[in-house]
Design a protein around this motif. Structure first.
Motif, PDB file in Angstrom:
ATOM      1  N   SER A   1       1.415  61.694  38.320  1.00 37.64           N
ATOM      2  CA  SER A   1      -0.025  61.832  38.569  1.00 37.64           C
ATOM      3  C   SER A   1      -0.740  60.512  38.329  1.00 37.64           C
TER       4      SER A   1
ATOM      5  N   ILE B   1      -0.295  58.400  41.451  1.00 30.34           N
ATOM      6  CA  ILE B   1      -1.147  58.874  42.540  1.00 30.34           C
ATOM      7  C   ILE B   1      -2.605  58.511  42.272  1.00 30.34           C
TER       8      ILE B   1
ATOM      9  N   SER C   1       5.573  59.349  48.927  1.00 35.13           N
ATOM     10  CA  SER C   1       5.767  60.792  49.073  1.00 35.13           C
ATOM     11  C   SER C   1       6.579  61.392  47.930  1.00 35.13           C
TER      12      SER C   1
ATOM     13  N   VAL D   1       4.383  62.503  45.088  1.00 30.61           N
ATOM     14  CA  VAL D   1       3.747  63.774  45.422  1.00 30.61           C
ATOM     15  C   VAL D   1       4.738  64.919  45.234  1.00 30.61           C
ATOM     16  N   HIS D   2       5.956  64.717  45.705  1.00 28.16           N
ATOM     17  CA  HIS D   2       6.980  65.756  45.569  1.00 28.16           C
ATOM     18  C   HIS D   2       7.259  66.068  44.102  1.00 28.16           C
TER      19      HIS D   2
ATOM     20  N   ARG E   1       4.477  67.983  42.453  1.00 30.43           N
ATOM     21  CA  ARG E   1       4.525  69.396  42.822  1.00 30.43           C
ATOM     22  C   ARG E   1       5.624  70.130  42.038  1.00 30.43           C
TER      23      ARG E   1
ATOM     24  N   GLN F   1      -3.410  72.194  46.821  1.00 34.93           N
ATOM     25  CA  GLN F   1      -4.013  70.963  47.326  1.00 34.93           C
ATOM     26  C   GLN F   1      -2.959  69.910  47.650  1.00 34.93           C
ATOM     27  N   LEU F   2      -1.878  69.921  46.899  1.00 37.14           N
ATOM     28  CA  LEU F   2      -0.785  68.987  47.171  1.00 37.14           C
ATOM     29  C   LEU F   2       0.094  69.445  48.328  1.00 37.14           C
TER      30      LEU F   2
ATOM     31  N   THR G   1      -0.091  67.870  52.114  1.00 36.27           N
ATOM     32  CA  THR G   1       0.482  66.521  52.184  1.00 36.27           C
ATOM     33  C   THR G   1       1.996  66.568  52.115  1.00 36.27           C
ATOM     34  N   ARG G   2       2.515  67.383  51.227  1.00 33.12           N
ATOM     35  CA  ARG G   2       3.966  67.484  51.084  1.00 33.12           C
ATOM     36  C   ARG G   2       4.605  68.058  52.349  1.00 33.12           C
TER      37      ARG G   2
ATOM     38  N   LEU H   1      -5.861  62.693  47.521  1.00 31.72           N
ATOM     39  CA  LEU H   1      -4.892  62.896  46.450  1.00 31.72           C
ATOM     40  C   LEU H   1      -5.284  62.094  45.211  1.00 31.72           C
TER      41      LEU H   1
END
Length: 489
Positions: free
Chosen positions: A239, A242, A249, A252-253, A256, A290-291, A294-295, A329
């Motif tokens: 986090s 980001i 990516s 982000v993965h 999540r 929210q994520l 994008t994922r 993000l």
């Protein structure tokens, strides 16, 4: 001595305002020059150890810092060199210190002829200690530069440290700073930023989940706190990347995955503590959604499209990971809501334990896992005839089962747990790949008007969906018939 502390990133446009606010609280200003030592292959860093000498007011302090499993706590051992500005490293002082792990002593001894100056950090530091309720909290703002082999990077951060008092006071004291100056949590140390500079990287490294070690005599409340702490150690570095804008990516993965693990922990074990707030799971669900968009686009662009091109697909129009998406993000993890949630979880982790009685966590932990395993066994019957909603539910249950077992695996025979997970993983992977095809089908079907080549993608997806589902059914059937690891406990 262990310390409880939290560190935050500061927006550039808030730095001077924050310094002036600290000055009004009679903050002291000092110049610090810190040298970090390690071997050329960074052996100390690999063992979560740092060795530094810091020059302050013409005095030098040498510090050995050892990171504990709980990343918000660490142990520090200091040596003062009064009136010495450039002393030689003194490793002998640690040799007979009973509070330092023997393996760390051995490591230092093995490296004593190979330690070199690796990083320099020069900062202007503002420090103040505030009394709040019944607690004393130190606020420390650093602004300066880090350097390595003539490479230089700007540094600015603020750290809050609980010196005396309660975790409740600590969190209550910090929150107004976050709200007023738009601070966001920083999951990286100065030293980690130094290593980033040394490697010439612009993006922070991704953080994967680490192994959790529970003990049989842990109370239920203690075990749950360890689970949440483990998830935060997974989430915060990602986090942070980001929120800073230096991410890809995989950040982000992993963010999540960390959030899904938190949700799984609360879903399966929330009744282990009376202090779990139901709103946390709702907030985590909102962040997860929210994520999600994008994922999903990243999966299509990075996993599905390469397979399509290999199969001879014509050029396909894809929405790139747009600047607007990246900004949204960043704002998500910079938001007051996200940082407030993490502070609440941090307070939960560090509040005193009332129930310290010993329990048989092996028996307690497995009840809901057995129920989940049995649900999946029933779900896989006639899998090929199930609708997409049911398949999605099975996939979510598999993930929850996997993460829950990761949490409690240290309480069971490792070889049996490993065997069980090795059977679960291909079933989960195959169903996940099938889900990716469903996502891709929806995307390309919605994109036909803008890109006629999407018809090729839809044909390829249709040809692969049934095969993927059959593979998933095969591995799920194997999993459904496996002898569970808890039967050998």
């Amino acid at each position: 001595m262990s310390k409880i502390e939290l560190k935050f990133q500061i927006p550039k446009d808030q730095t001077e305002l924050l310094i002036k606010a600290l000055q009004r609280k009679n903050a002291q200003k000092m110049q610090l020059h810190t040298n970090y030592y390690d071997s050329d292959d960074f052996k100390l860093s690999q063992h979560a150890v740092s060795l530094r000498q810091r020059l302050q007011d013409q005095n030098c302090v040498q510090s050995l810092n050892i990171q504990t499993q709980n990343q918000s706590k660490h142990s520090e051992f200091n040596i003062n060199f009064e009136q010495q500005t450039n002393p030689a490293l003194n490793l002998q002082a640690y040799k007979y210190n009973k509070h330092i792990d023997k393996n760390i002593i051995k490591l230092l001894n093995s490296l004593q002829n190979n330690l070199r100056l690796q990083f320099e950090i020069q900062v202007e530091r503002w420090v103040t200690i505030s009394s709040f309720q019944n607690s004393k909290i130190q606020v420390q703002l650093d602004q300066g530069q880090i350097s390595h082999n003539h490479q230089v990077k700007d540094l600015i951060e603020i750290k809050f440290q609980l010196q005396q008092g309660t975790i409740q006071d600590f969190i209550s004291f910090i929150f107004p700073y976050i709200k007023r100056y738009h601070l966001c949590l920083n999951g990286y140390t100065k030293l980690q930023q130094c290593y980033l500079l040394a490697q010439g990287l612009t993006e922070y490294p991704t953080q994967n989940q680490s192994t959790l070690q529970l003990k049989h005599h842990d109370s239920k409340a203690v075990a749950l706190k360890k689970m949440i702490q483990n998830c935060l150690e997974h989430l915060l570095p990602n986090s942070t990347a980001i929120a800073s804008g230096y991410f890809n990516s995989q950040h982000v993965h992993q963010a999540r995955v960390a959030i899904r693990r938190l949700r799984s922990a609360f879903s399966m074990f929330s009744n282990w503590s009376q202090h779990v707030d139901p709103i946390w799971t709702k907030q985590l669900a909102i962040i997860f959604r929210q994520l999600g968009t994008t994922r999903d686009l990243d999966v299509i662009a990075e996993e599905i499209v390469p397979k399509l091109l290999k199969a001879g697909a014509p050029e396909l129009k894809l929405p790139l990971s747009t600047q607007q998406t990246s900004i949204s993000l960043q704002q998500l993890f910079q938001s007051l809501d996200f940082n407030n949630l993490i502070l609440s979880l941090f307070q939960f982790i560090h509040q005193p334990n009332i129930d310290s009685s010993e329990k048989n966590n092996q028996k307690i932990s497995i009840k809901k896992i057995i129920q989940l395993h049995q649900h999946i066994q029933r779900d896989v019957q006639n899998l090929l005839e199930q609708d997409i909603t049911t398949l999605h539910r099975i996939r979510k249950r598999l993930k929850r089962l996997r993460y829950s077992i990761d949490f409690i695996s240290s309480l069971y025979k490792s070889s049996e747990v490993k065997r069980y997970l090795q059977t679960l993983k291909p079933a989960q992977d195959m169903l996940g790949q099938y889900n990716d095809l469903i996502l891709a089908e929806t995307f390309f079907r919605n994109n036909i008007k803008n890109d006629p080549n999407a018809w090729f993608a839809l044909g390829w997806i249709a040809a692969n969906q049934q095969h993927q589902l059959q593979q998933a059914a095969h591995y799920l059937q194997i999993f459904a018939n496996i002898r569970p690891f808890w039967h050998s406990a």
